[in-house]
Design a protein around this motif. Sequence first.
Motif, short mmCIF file in Angstrom:
data_model
loop_
_atom_site.label_atom_id
_atom_site.label_comp_id
_atom_site.label_asym_id
_atom_site.label_seq_id
_atom_site.Cartn_x
_atom_site.Cartn_y
_atom_site.Cartn_z
N GLU A 51 -20.92 -47.95 6.38
CA GLU A 51 -20.48 -46.98 7.36
C GLU A 51 -20.69 -45.61 6.72
O GLU A 51 -20.27 -45.38 5.59
N LEU A 52 -21.36 -44.75 7.44
CA LEU A 52 -21.76 -43.45 6.92
C LEU A 52 -21.20 -42.37 7.83
O LEU A 52 -21.30 -42.47 9.05
N LYS A 53 -20.57 -41.35 7.24
CA LYS A 53 -20.11 -40.19 8.01
C LYS A 53 -20.94 -38.99 7.60
O LYS A 53 -21.07 -38.71 6.41
N ILE A 54 -21.51 -38.33 8.60
CA ILE A 54 -22.31 -37.14 8.33
C ILE A 54 -21.77 -35.98 9.15
O ILE A 54 -21.09 -36.18 10.15
N ILE A 55 -22.07 -34.76 8.71
CA ILE A 55 -21.68 -33.58 9.47
C ILE A 55 -22.96 -32.83 9.84
O ILE A 55 -23.85 -32.65 9.02
N VAL A 56 -23.04 -32.45 11.10
CA VAL A 56 -24.13 -31.63 11.61
C VAL A 56 -23.49 -30.32 12.00
O VAL A 56 -22.58 -30.28 12.83
N MET A 57 -23.96 -29.23 11.42
CA MET A 57 -23.27 -27.96 11.61
C MET A 57 -24.05 -27.01 12.52
O MET A 57 -25.28 -27.02 12.55
N ASN A 58 -23.27 -26.23 13.27
CA ASN A 58 -23.79 -25.09 14.01
C ASN A 58 -24.85 -25.46 15.05
O ASN A 58 -25.93 -24.90 15.08
N ARG A 59 -24.51 -26.44 15.93
CA ARG A 59 -25.43 -26.87 16.99
C ARG A 59 -25.05 -26.19 18.31
O ARG A 59 -23.89 -25.94 18.58
N GLU A 60 -26.05 -25.94 19.13
CA GLU A 60 -25.81 -25.41 20.47
C GLU A 60 -25.30 -26.54 21.37
O GLU A 60 -25.51 -27.71 21.09
N LYS A 61 -24.67 -26.16 22.47
CA LYS A 61 -24.09 -27.13 23.40
C LYS A 61 -25.14 -28.10 23.94
O LYS A 61 -24.90 -29.29 24.05
N ILE A 62 -26.32 -27.58 24.24
CA ILE A 62 -27.38 -28.44 24.77
C ILE A 62 -27.80 -29.51 23.75
O ILE A 62 -28.12 -30.64 24.10
N GLY A 63 -27.74 -29.18 22.47
CA GLY A 63 -28.06 -30.13 21.41
C GLY A 63 -26.96 -31.13 21.17
O GLY A 63 -27.21 -32.25 20.74
N VAL A 64 -25.74 -30.74 21.48
CA VAL A 64 -24.59 -31.63 21.31
C VAL A 64 -24.56 -32.68 22.42
O VAL A 64 -24.25 -33.84 22.19
N TYR A 76 -36.12 -39.10 9.04
CA TYR A 76 -37.12 -38.24 9.65
C TYR A 76 -38.52 -38.49 9.12
O TYR A 76 -39.47 -38.63 9.88
N ASP A 77 -38.68 -38.57 7.80
CA ASP A 77 -40.01 -38.69 7.21
C ASP A 77 -40.59 -40.10 7.30
O ASP A 77 -41.75 -40.27 7.63
N THR A 78 -39.79 -41.11 7.01
CA THR A 78 -40.31 -42.48 6.91
C THR A 78 -40.18 -43.28 8.19
O THR A 78 -40.89 -44.26 8.37
N GLY A 79 -39.24 -42.91 9.06
CA GLY A 79 -39.02 -43.70 10.28
C GLY A 79 -38.20 -44.95 10.03
O GLY A 79 -38.03 -45.77 10.92
N LEU A 143 -29.44 -35.00 4.68
CA LEU A 143 -30.08 -36.15 5.31
C LEU A 143 -30.65 -35.68 6.64
O LEU A 143 -29.91 -35.17 7.49
N VAL A 144 -31.96 -35.81 6.81
CA VAL A 144 -32.60 -35.42 8.05
C VAL A 144 -32.91 -36.69 8.83
O VAL A 144 -33.59 -37.58 8.34
N LEU A 145 -32.37 -36.75 10.05
CA LEU A 145 -32.50 -37.94 10.89
C LEU A 145 -33.15 -37.58 12.22
O LEU A 145 -33.18 -36.42 12.61
N ARG A 146 -33.63 -38.62 12.92
CA ARG A 146 -34.26 -38.38 14.22
C ARG A 146 -34.10 -39.58 15.13
O ARG A 146 -33.84 -40.69 14.68
#
Length: 164
Positions: A51-64, A76-79, A143-146
């Motif tokens: 179980e992993l907890k991450i924080i994503v900071m300073n996002r616009e409402k549309i991104g949320v 992001y890089d390896t898929g 950590l960059v995710l997609r």
Amino acid sequence: MPLLDKKGRIFGKFNILDLFIILMVLILSIGGFYKISRANPTDMIRPKPIELKIIVMNREKIGVDVIKEGDILKEYDTGTILGQIKKVEVYPASTEVVTTEGEIKAAEIPDRYDLIITIDGEAIVTDNSIISGKSELRIGNKLVLRTKTYALDSIILEVNVKEE
């Protein structure tokens, strides 16, 4: 019929060098078969649930609004699949500002949000590290995710290995 003839062939058919090469191939084949047959499949490292907890900071409402529980997150890089979003918590984003009196206070940033995302996934767990794809999962690491539709630039807050 003599063992060696005048040309140095054994029984008139094999050269000593040929016999040496055949014996080496045979010995290596037997050794390789022995090594493979003695391999224990339980010794191989298998992914464990985390179980992993991450924080994503300073996002616009549309991104949320596009981030939903159940989304599958990949590196992001390896898929490589990291896991599935279990929970999304949204908080107003804040920053530190200096007041006219010289104090530092936290102030909300209008129309910006911080997200704490809980992810259920699998990773290779060893004595020294927890690894997913090519990324080491350590508290404080970036950590960059997609997904298909969005990307997240995050920081790891917690890594918990679940009992199977």
